[in-house]
Scaffold this motif. Structure first.
Motif, PDB file in Angstrom:
ATOM      1  N   ASP A  28      12.865 -24.841 -33.291  1.00 42.32           N
ATOM      2  CA  ASP A  28      13.372 -24.060 -34.700  1.00 42.32           C
ATOM      3  C   ASP A  28      13.566 -22.747 -34.320  1.00 42.32           C
ATOM      4  O   ASP A  28      13.675 -22.229 -32.948  1.00 42.32           O
ATOM      5  CB  ASP A  28      11.924 -24.291 -35.404  1.00 42.32           C
ATOM      6  N   CYS A  29      14.290 -21.495 -35.394  1.00 38.64           N
ATOM      7  CA  CYS A  29      14.086 -20.248 -34.961  1.00 38.64           C
ATOM      8  C   CYS A  29      12.812 -19.605 -34.035  1.00 38.64           C
ATOM      9  O   CYS A  29      12.884 -18.518 -33.177  1.00 38.64           O
ATOM     10  CB  CYS A  29      14.422 -20.278 -36.050  1.00 38.64           C
ATOM     11  N   LEU A 228      19.417 -12.696 -34.834  1.00 44.33           N
ATOM     12  CA  LEU A 228      19.387 -13.934 -35.617  1.00 44.33           C
ATOM     13  C   LEU A 228      20.610 -14.211 -35.733  1.00 44.33           C
ATOM     14  O   LEU A 228      21.042 -14.336 -37.094  1.00 44.33           O
ATOM     15  CB  LEU A 228      18.045 -14.785 -36.089  1.00 44.33           C
ATOM     16  N   ARG A 231      21.719 -17.394 -38.340  1.00 44.14           N
ATOM     17  CA  ARG A 231      20.270 -18.030 -39.075  1.00 44.14           C
ATOM     18  C   ARG A 231      19.610 -17.997 -39.838  1.00 44.14           C
ATOM     19  O   ARG A 231      18.197 -17.577 -40.255  1.00 44.14           O
ATOM     20  CB  ARG A 231      20.426 -17.885 -37.523  1.00 44.14           C
ATOM     21  N   LYS A 233      19.141 -16.033 -44.164  1.00 46.66           N
ATOM     22  CA  LYS A 233      19.724 -16.195 -45.163  1.00 46.66           C
ATOM     23  C   LYS A 233      18.868 -15.506 -46.153  1.00 46.66           C
ATOM     24  O   LYS A 233      17.272 -15.796 -46.352  1.00 46.66           O
ATOM     25  CB  LYS A 233      19.802 -17.863 -45.937  1.00 46.66           C
ATOM     26  N   LEU A 250      15.356 -18.705 -42.064  1.00 47.59           N
ATOM     27  CA  LEU A 250      15.777 -19.317 -41.173  1.00 47.59           C
ATOM     28  C   LEU A 250      16.342 -20.571 -41.053  1.00 47.59           C
ATOM     29  O   LEU A 250      15.861 -21.574 -41.424  1.00 47.59           O
ATOM     30  CB  LEU A 250      14.744 -18.812 -40.137  1.00 47.59           C
ATOM     31  N   LEU A 251      17.623 -20.457 -40.051  1.00 49.19           N
ATOM     32  CA  LEU A 251      18.196 -21.409 -40.305  1.00 49.19           C
ATOM     33  C   LEU A 251      18.550 -21.966 -39.052  1.00 49.19           C
ATOM     34  O   LEU A 251      18.620 -20.905 -37.679  1.00 49.19           O
ATOM     35  CB  LEU A 251      19.904 -21.816 -40.701  1.00 49.19           C
ATOM     36  N   CYS A 252      18.018 -23.187 -38.238  1.00 49.80           N
ATOM     37  CA  CYS A 252      18.426 -23.579 -36.850  1.00 49.80           C
ATOM     38  C   CYS A 252      18.357 -25.093 -36.979  1.00 49.80           C
ATOM     39  O   CYS A 252      17.448 -26.008 -37.081  1.00 49.80           O
ATOM     40  CB  CYS A 252      17.291 -23.194 -36.256  1.00 49.80           C
TER      41      CYS A 252
END
Length: 272
Positions: A28-29, A228, A231, A233, A250-252
């Protein structure tokens, strides 16, 4: 132990850090070097990543090391404690508890972790596990892993009808009312309204009388976006050109993590 290897990766080697995460599969982030570097910039501790290999599998555990000398009465103590960064990092690994060799891997990992903690002078370890990554078994039975509270996960790979059916009835009602009343969601892809988000978030923390830790300055948000890239939004809920609420995600990989959010005070008691 034979066929085992472990190494400690410092935050000054972010490429090695993130490459080690990639070798362990899903993460994950909150595991990333950039996220831990941001924590270091806020003086939360010195980040380290323990990377471990055994019999064809590998695992990684990020942690923040903090001197206990900062505690009143322990000013002359040279030891440290370790903890997870804010969020849900925890252990990641390529092996599952049901896999052959999992018990051998766990014992070897325990040994490596113990040696690492000793080498850093760490006398206590506090971790937060990621609820989407089932690895708490790797630290049992040497650690206690209580479930502090529930988390909510939505499987976005399911058809929309199935996702909708899984939402609580009262929440579906609120969503319908919001749509009927003209509520829309705007994706701020350029972060042009980052200051607006920070204001709404801060006002929300004020209304909840949050601890000082949960107040983040502009450097934090700029650092989050800068460390980041691609990653973060930022979404805003709007009604008739008025900003009602905002959320940062957070995108991961296949994980979209709900990170921070707030509601404009004038809408805090409005539903739908």
């Amino acid at each position: 132990m034979a066929n085992s290897e472990s190494r400690l990766i410092p935050i000054e080697e972010p490429v090695r850090w993130d490459d080690a995460l990639a070798r362990c599969g899903r993460f994950d982030c909150y595991h990333l070097a950039g996220y831990h570097a941001l924590a270091k910039s806020r003086r939360e501790g010195e980040p380290h990543l323990l990377f471990f290999e055994h019999e064809g599998h590998c695992a990684a555990l990020p942690m923040l090391v903090r001197p206990v000398a900062t505690v009143e009465g322990l000013e002359h103590c040279g030891l440290a404690d370790a903890a997870s960064v804010y969020g849900y990092p925890g252990v990641i690994a390529t092996i599952r508890e049901s896999d052959a060799g999992s018990e051998s891997f766990r014992k070897a990992f325990h040994d490596a972790l113990g040696r690492t903690l000793d080498s850093l002078g760490i006398i206590s370890l506090f971790l937060r596990h990621n609820p989407l990554i089932d690895t708490a078994w790797l630290l049992a039975p040497k650690t206690d892993a209580p479930a502090i509270g529930p988390t909510v996960a939505i499987d976005l790979s399911q058809p929309e009808e199935q996702q909708w059916a899984a939402i609580r009835k009262d929440h579906r009602h609120d969503i319908r009312r919001a749509r009927d009343n003209g509520m829309v969601v705007r994706d701020d892809v350029s972060f042009a309204d980052l200051d607006t988000f920070r204001r709404i978030y801060t006002e929300t923390m004020n209304s909840r009388e949050a601890d000082d830790y949960y107040y983040f300055d502009s450097d934090y948000f700029a650092g989050l976006i800068g460390r980041l890239p691609g990653r973060v939004k930022l979404l805003f809920s709007q009604n008739r050109n008025q900003t009602v609420a905002a959320a940062m995600f957070l995108l991961c990989g296949d994980i979209i993590q709900y990170h921070l959010s707030g509601t404009a005070p004038e809408f805090s008691r409005v539903r739908g």
